[in-house]
Design an enzyme around this catalytic site. Structure first.
Site, PDB file in Angstrom:
ATOM      1  N   HIS A 330       0.816  -1.209   0.000  1.00 33.54           N
ATOM      2  CA  HIS A 330       0.000   0.000   0.000  1.00 33.54           C
ATOM      3  C   HIS A 330       0.851   1.262   0.000  1.00 33.54           C
ATOM      4  O   HIS A 330       0.447   2.281  -0.541  1.00 33.54           O
ATOM      5  CB  HIS A 330      -0.942   0.010   1.206  1.00 33.54           C
ATOM      6  CG  HIS A 330      -2.139  -0.860   1.006  1.00 33.54           C
ATOM      7  ND1 HIS A 330      -2.121  -2.200   1.264  1.00 33.54           N
ATOM      8  CD2 HIS A 330      -3.378  -0.580   0.544  1.00 33.54           C
ATOM      9  CE1 HIS A 330      -3.304  -2.709   0.981  1.00 33.54           C
ATOM     10  NE2 HIS A 330      -4.088  -1.756   0.534  1.00 33.54           N
ATOM     11  N   GLY A 331       1.977   1.211   0.639  1.00 31.93           N
ATOM     12  CA  GLY A 331       2.800   2.421   0.656  1.00 31.93           C
ATOM     13  C   GLY A 331       4.130   2.159   1.313  1.00 31.93           C
ATOM     14  O   GLY A 331       4.254   1.291   2.178  1.00 31.93           O
TER      15      GLY A 331
END
Lengths: 471, 369
Positions: A330-331
């Site tokens: 996701h990041g």
């Protein structure tokens, strides 16, 4: 170009006109060519140079797919698979994680009082949607390696599969076997399908423009209060709740626009959400939230890592590692790692307690576990939104503190109006799944659609980028 | 499942006519209710009812971003830069420059002197970097550049400045197109479908400024209405002129002189105490606050002008008020700008320049400060 833009509406209208006039059965070559051009224009509108990146990864995967298919020996197949994975993961790693790794090393060196001046911070712009299209492209080569798929006959067809603009930026992460066959399947325009597509698009625009964008205004304004010193617990819990509604509306809204647009253009994409906030267990949550990513992770990461096989702690460790990697997908930040870790830990505890399948448990246990699951999910969202891990932990500390202090909620209260559609949707899904309420008929849908359209025109919020665009 | 031996008639396949009628009916009822109810809910129902037609203006929605103005000025996308190229005087600085030099005063000065003025400020607190790049990119060669020195001589850029400089002309064009279309669509839409506001976050209308493409000046803004105004306090903090800032100012002056432009400094008044008070107030109200937190109140313009050997045009501050502790109110802006232009046209080089213009007279010189 965002879905919430006139440029997108223009591009979409043009493509839709192509569907009517060039490809009424949607398999006509000019229509598919138009789709490909529209998809490349769509992607090129963000950072045109990164089109080369998309062309490169797809070219490598297309070539590797054919080489694997033609290679008689397993060793050579493996070689080409590794080549494809290295190209995809290499690019993903370079653009997404290089600065994260460099920053972490710099912080470590500083903590050890060593010289960190020589470690640079690269000026890299993350290619939009890279996490999505690399996963999609990788699934194609892995499926060919596993013998579950035949390679696509032409490169433009493969490029269209990966770059089809409805799902390119934020999914759903479509498998090759779900979409490729649709390029050759004739499908005439049908009123029902078109209306369903329009309904999905209106729902998507409503969730994004009315619910998510307005909630974002409140969450962005008051978020730091959740971690402020001596803030009563009701404030961080409320903010976490509002953010959970915001991210759901944002992502589900995007997905609905994507699904609706694809429907109108003659394609069916897989569903990505199924009322995740009524999940009775963590396991169930992940079969309802971002379904196509969960599937991808299960099939291409969790099971190859060992899945629930093995003795002792191994299945639990596999779960934890899988979720940590899902968090990192996701990041590139510790906050996402913690978010993934919390979910991994929760899944492991749930399995150890035997609560991953609650259907046969007494009502009190099911209800209690449902509450526990939703509270943990809410608390975990804090790290998804927090600027850094420290802010996340301050939030958690406040959540566990003195609960009373409702006067702080007064300025945030109007946000509940914008969160209410999310609650209504989940309430309705809860009743429908138990057979206590029928699925909405044409009439009800017409009324809902009219109300949503009116709200889009009058209650829209400030236009924000989709949250998942950054991934 | 229906039995095939049943005598009953097969169910007639229902079309979508009834649903379509229901949809249209429901939508019309909602729209009519909104249209007729909105006047009862207050004067705000008319979305930007008091705003003029944008005409040849750049509309800046300051709640969202400043990209429309930034893209327009930086890349010279609209008519603004054609007019800026013809200008004899460029006004440079941040949003205080925008609010201080409004259209009426600028037009009066232009009528009087025959000079052309263009307000080329980048309102999100951008300084010399954006200004100079815009001058270079659009090949501007004005005779005079009036700089509001506050926060100007720095190499920093605002986030809007950074984004604008990085995005490139093609994307800027697309973004401006999006903004303008969206603005026009909403202006028309809300005549039929009024917006309702509640609370301080979900508001009926956005805060906007209209900047004329003709002279870059503020033509209309809607966020000062109903605001408490703040008096300017004449006493400012001790002056301090960092060496770095002076060095940058010298470089800027030299760069302008190479283009045949003379630098003139000014100091648009505001004061820190009321600024801090306004910030607190705006935070508690949830209102927008434009300026960054690190503004310093030091009145160093005099020192800077002396070091650079350039004129400082600094009209008196008495009786001026700001609308938020930072930006001059309309009336104060007129006072300030009129005072400024009276002193400006009395400067020797400006008088000479005006005399070069056919048919215009420089007017009586204003008393020196």
């Amino acid at each position: 170009m965002s879905f919430i833009s006139f440029s997108f509406l223009f591009l979409f209208a043009l493509t839709l006109a192509g569907r009517f006039f060039l490809g009424p059965t949607k398999v006509e070559k000019p229509y598919l060519t138009l789709l490909l051009i529209a998809s490349l224009v769509f992607y090129g509108s963000f950072i045109p140079q990164y089109l080369l990146l998309l062309l490169f990864t797809t070219a490598v995967d297309y070539w590797a797919g054919w080489r694997m298919f033609k290679s008689p020996s397993l060793g050579r197949k493996k070689f080409y698979l590794c080549l494809s994975l290295a190209a995809n993961l290499g690019l993903l790693g370079f653009f997404k994680y290089t600065n994260f790794a460099l920053d972490t090393v710099r912080q470590l060196l500083r903590a050890l009082r060593l010289d960190a001046a020589g470690i640079p911070h690269l000026d890299l712009a993350l290619p939009i949607g890279i996490s999505f299209f690399t996963f999609q492209s990788m699934s194609y080569t892995i499926d060919i390696y596993r013998g579950q798929l035949k390679p696509v006959p032409s490169y433009p067809r493969f490029l269209l599969f990966v770059s089809f603009f409805t799902h390119l930026i934020s999914g759903p992460i479509v498998r090759a076997k779900e979409l490729l066959y649709q390029f050759d399947r004739k499908r005439r325009l049908r009123t029902g399908v078109c209306l369903q597509g329009l309904y999905l698009m209106v729902l998507g625009f409503f969730l994004k423009m009315v619910v998510a964008d307005n909630l974002a205004a409140y969450v962005n304004r008051y978020w730091t209060r959740g971690g402020a010193a001596e803030m009563p617990a009701v404030v961080p819990w409320t903010l976490a709740f509002l953010f959970s509604c915001q991210i759901f509306a944002d992502f589900f809204g995007y997905t609905n626009i994507a699904l609706g647009a694809a429907y109108l253009l003659g394609f069916k994409l897989p569903a990505n959400f199924q009322s995740p906030y009524i999940a009775g267990s963590f396991r169930e949550f992940w079969t309802r939230w971002h379904i196509t990513l969960s599937r991808w992770i299960r099939d291409y990461l969790y099971i190859p890592l060992g899945g629930n096989r093995g003795r002792g702690l191994k299945p639990y460790a596999t779960l934890l590692v899988t979720m940590l990697l899902a968090g990192l997908w996701h990041g590139a930040a510790f906050t996402f790692l913690i978010w993934g870790g919390l979910h991994g830990l929760a899944l492991a505890v749930e399995r150890a307690l035997g609560l991953n399948r609650t259907q046969d448990k007494p009502l009190a246990v099911r209800a209690g576990w449902f509450v526990a699951v939703q509270l943990v999910v809410l608390a975990a969202w804090v790290f998804f939104r927090a600027q850094d891990a420290a802010q996340g932990f301050r939030f958690l500390a406040n959540m566990a503190g003195n609960p009373f202090g409702f006067r702080y909620l007064a300025p945030i209260a109007p946000a509940f109006l914008f969160a209410s559609p999310v609650l209504l949707m989940h309430g309705r899904a809860f009743l429908s799944e138990r057979g206590w309420l029928k699925a909405p008929g044409k009439g009800e849908k017409a009324l809902i659609c009219a109300a949503m359209l009116y709200c889009i025109l009058t209650f829209y919020g400030k236009n924000n980028a989709f949250i998942y665009f950054q991934f | 499942m229906r039995s095939f031996i049943s005598n009953s008639r097969p169910p007639r396949r229902r079309g979508y006519g009834a649903a379509a009628c229901l949809f249209a009916g429901a939508f019309l009822v909602l729209a009519a209710a909104g249209f007729f109810l909105s006047p009862a809910l207050g004067p705000d129902h008319a979305w930007l009812g008091g705003a003029p037609e944008p005409g040849d203006c750049v509309v800046d929605e300051i709640d969202s971003d400043h990209f429309d103005v930034y893209d327009d000025l930086y890349y010279g996308l609209g008519r603004s830069m054609d007019n800026a190229r013809k200008a004899d005087v460029l006004l440079l600085g941040n949003s205080r420059t925008l609010f201080a030099f409004r259209e009426d005063s600028v037009k009066a000065f232009c009528r009087q002197t025959g000079l052309r003025v263009f307000n080329l400020c980048f309102p999100a607190n951008d300084g010399m970097v954006m200004a100079y790049e815009a001058i270079l990119r659009n090949d501007l060669r004005p005779a005079f550049a009036v700089v509001n020195e506050n926060q100007f001589f720095t190499l920093g850029r605002s986030p809007y400045g950074t984004d604008t400089a990085q995005e490139g002309r093609a994307r800027a064009r697309m973004r401006v197109w999006e903004h303008r279309l969206s603005w026009e669509a909403r202006r028309r839409l809300h005549r039929l479908f009024p917006r309702f506001g509640f609370g301080d976050i979900y508001r009926v209308e956005p805060n906007v400024t209209y900047q004329s493409a003709e002279d870059g000046c503020l033509v209309y803004e809607n966020f000062s209405a109903g605001r408490e105004t703040y008096g300017i306090q004449g006493e400012k903090g001790a002056s301090d002129l960092p060496e770095d800032e002076l060095r940058l100012a010298r470089k800027f002056k030299e760069a302008l002189e190479e283009r045949g432009t003379r630098l003139v400094l000014t100091d648009i008044p505001y004061d820190m105490e009321s600024y801090v008070r306004a910030r607190k107030l705006s935070n508690s109200l949830g209102a927008l606050f434009l300026a960054p937190e690190n503004l310093k109140p030091f009145h160093k313009a005099v020192k800077l002008a002396r070091e650079l050997k350039v004129p400082l045009v600094d009209p008196p501050l008495e009786g001026l008020r700001t609308l938020d502790g930072s930006h001059l109110t309309g009336e104060s802006a007129r006072k300030f700008a009129d005072g400024f232009f009276a002193r400006f046209k009395a400067l020797e080089p400006v008088r000479e320049w005006i005399l070069k213009k056919p048919g215009k007279k420089p007017g009586r010189a204003a008393p020196e400060d």
